[in-house]
Design a protein around this motif. Sequence first.
Motif, PDB file in Angstrom:
ATOM      1  N   UNK A 123      62.857  52.085  66.898  1.00  0.00           N
ATOM      2  CA  UNK A 123      62.344  51.190  68.014  1.00  0.00           C
ATOM      3  C   UNK A 123      61.709  52.028  69.231  1.00  0.00           C
ATOM      4  N   UNK A 124      61.919  53.275  69.418  1.00  0.00           N
ATOM      5  CA  UNK A 124      61.477  54.117  70.276  1.00  0.00           C
ATOM      6  C   UNK A 124      62.552  54.327  71.449  1.00  0.00           C
ATOM      7  N   UNK A 125      63.589  54.019  71.139  1.00  0.00           N
ATOM      8  CA  UNK A 125      64.935  54.381  72.177  1.00  0.00           C
ATOM      9  C   UNK A 125      65.370  55.623  71.733  1.00  0.00           C
ATOM     10  N   UNK A 126      65.081  56.726  72.619  1.00  0.00           N
ATOM     11  CA  UNK A 126      65.146  58.169  72.664  1.00  0.00           C
ATOM     12  C   UNK A 126      66.130  58.424  73.564  1.00  0.00           C
ATOM     13  N   UNK A 127      67.379  58.863  73.005  1.00  0.00           N
ATOM     14  CA  UNK A 127      68.482  59.472  73.919  1.00  0.00           C
ATOM     15  C   UNK A 127      68.027  60.993  74.068  1.00  0.00           C
ATOM     16  N   UNK A 128      68.504  61.460  75.375  1.00  0.00           N
ATOM     17  CA  UNK A 128      68.453  62.806  75.879  1.00  0.00           C
ATOM     18  C   UNK A 128      68.969  63.624  74.874  1.00  0.00           C
ATOM     19  N   UNK A 129      68.534  64.904  74.786  1.00  0.00           N
ATOM     20  CA  UNK A 129      69.231  65.880  73.767  1.00  0.00           C
ATOM     21  C   UNK A 129      70.379  66.312  74.286  1.00  0.00           C
ATOM     22  N   UNK A 139      67.098  61.850  83.409  1.00  0.00           N
ATOM     23  CA  UNK A 139      67.258  60.476  82.536  1.00  0.00           C
ATOM     24  C   UNK A 139      68.219  60.587  81.257  1.00  0.00           C
ATOM     25  N   UNK A 140      68.945  59.716  80.980  1.00  0.00           N
ATOM     26  CA  UNK A 140      69.949  59.931  79.843  1.00  0.00           C
ATOM     27  C   UNK A 140      69.160  59.114  78.530  1.00  0.00           C
ATOM     28  N   UNK A 141      68.536  58.152  78.865  1.00  0.00           N
ATOM     29  CA  UNK A 141      68.008  57.337  77.558  1.00  0.00           C
ATOM     30  C   UNK A 141      66.661  56.200  78.163  1.00  0.00           C
ATOM     31  N   UNK A 142      66.184  55.726  77.357  1.00  0.00           N
ATOM     32  CA  UNK A 142      65.380  54.409  78.062  1.00  0.00           C
ATOM     33  C   UNK A 142      65.315  53.691  76.643  1.00  0.00           C
ATOM     34  N   UNK A 143      65.478  52.460  77.138  1.00  0.00           N
ATOM     35  CA  UNK A 143      65.611  51.194  76.119  1.00  0.00           C
ATOM     36  C   UNK A 143      64.139  50.426  76.413  1.00  0.00           C
ATOM     37  N   UNK A 144      63.489  50.528  75.377  1.00  0.00           N
ATOM     38  CA  UNK A 144      62.170  49.697  75.352  1.00  0.00           C
ATOM     39  C   UNK A 144      62.681  48.181  75.545  1.00  0.00           C
ATOM     40  N   UNK A 145      61.869  47.455  75.923  1.00  0.00           N
ATOM     41  CA  UNK A 145      61.918  46.073  76.179  1.00  0.00           C
ATOM     42  C   UNK A 145      61.914  45.244  74.729  1.00  0.00           C
TER      43      UNK A 145
END
Length: 386
Positions: free
Chosen positions: A34-40, A66-72
């Motif tokens: 879903x495009x929710x990528x966590x920082x390594x 940025x730790x992670x971003x959650x697409x809407x």
Amino acid sequence: MEIHAKRRRVAGLVGGGDPGSDPVAGFLSWCRQVGLELSPKVTVSRQGTVAGYGMVAREDVQPGELLFAVPRAALLSQHTCSVGGLLEREQGALQSESGWVPLLLALLHELQDPASHWRPYFALWPELGRLEHPMFCFQEPLEEDDDEKEPNCPLMVPAADILNHLANHNANLEYCTDCLRMVATQPIPKGHEIFNTYGQMANWQLLHMYGFVEPYPDNTDDTADIQMVTVREAALQRTKVEAERLRLFERWDFLCKLEMVGEEGAFVIGWEEVLTEEELTTTLKVLCMPAEEFREFKDQNGWGDDKREEESLTITSIPKLTASWRQLLRDSVLLTLQTYTTDLKSEQELLSNKEVYAQLSWREQQALQVRYGQKMILHQLLKLTS
């Protein structure tokens, strides 16, 4: 005192699923889809967390990272669920003050759907039969130009709800047009847990809404209540004849008219601030002012221009308040402490005895932490008013 409250969150598959599968691996795979990528630099883990699943730093993290971003599109709400169209058509019948009804219906539907888009996300949820688990819902803040009457829309935010709560949190959720971003607000050393905040909440609020507390002295947002009627009772103790009692009730009725007090209300005191500063200041002023001054104050309907700087009510200014104000506040604190069935000393002894504390049930431990924090704030007030 090294008492660390553990929040018991037992992960379980919701509505079925393969119990032999790795829920974390499944969830992370879903995140990538879903495009929710966590920082390594971060990882989802049970190890090194205060309770259940949490997020831990794999490397040192700096503020602003940025730790992670959650697409809407990955958010679960009344608008993104598979019955969003139906909820939209029936929105007139689903309106409520809180705005929660559509989300709850969306959750019930998705939880029962074996093919739900969010099924890997649900696999990390606590067992719904437990009473002590957090609800992990966020409400998106309104824009400044939004209609104030429009309720906030509750959202379920994958990944963000994995983070545990801490008053002194080191990460914060930011709302952007296309996504929600979790950003570090403090340096986070390798191996340390990443904490979000569920809001500025006293321990009693955390216990009521999420099923856990922060042990003393960790919760810097903790508060203690002094019931408004307790201040009235303290003032009544100082009256000697019926005429004085009647005059005091006249003042109380006037405070009710000003909407500064109520029979069910409370003055809220924190460690560093009086959260109901206007209400408590006005109450102490009106109950303590000379008769002639009260008549003038009442004639002006409470709009006096005589508020002196030294009468403003902050924690640091309490020792500088007018003597009659301090005494009334002190008497109110003493009456409040009398409502507890145990005293501070006995609870200090209980908390310092690790073996005895460990024998208490989970709920007894949480209740003890709530009471102890409140009493410590009240005893701080006693020192400030002495």
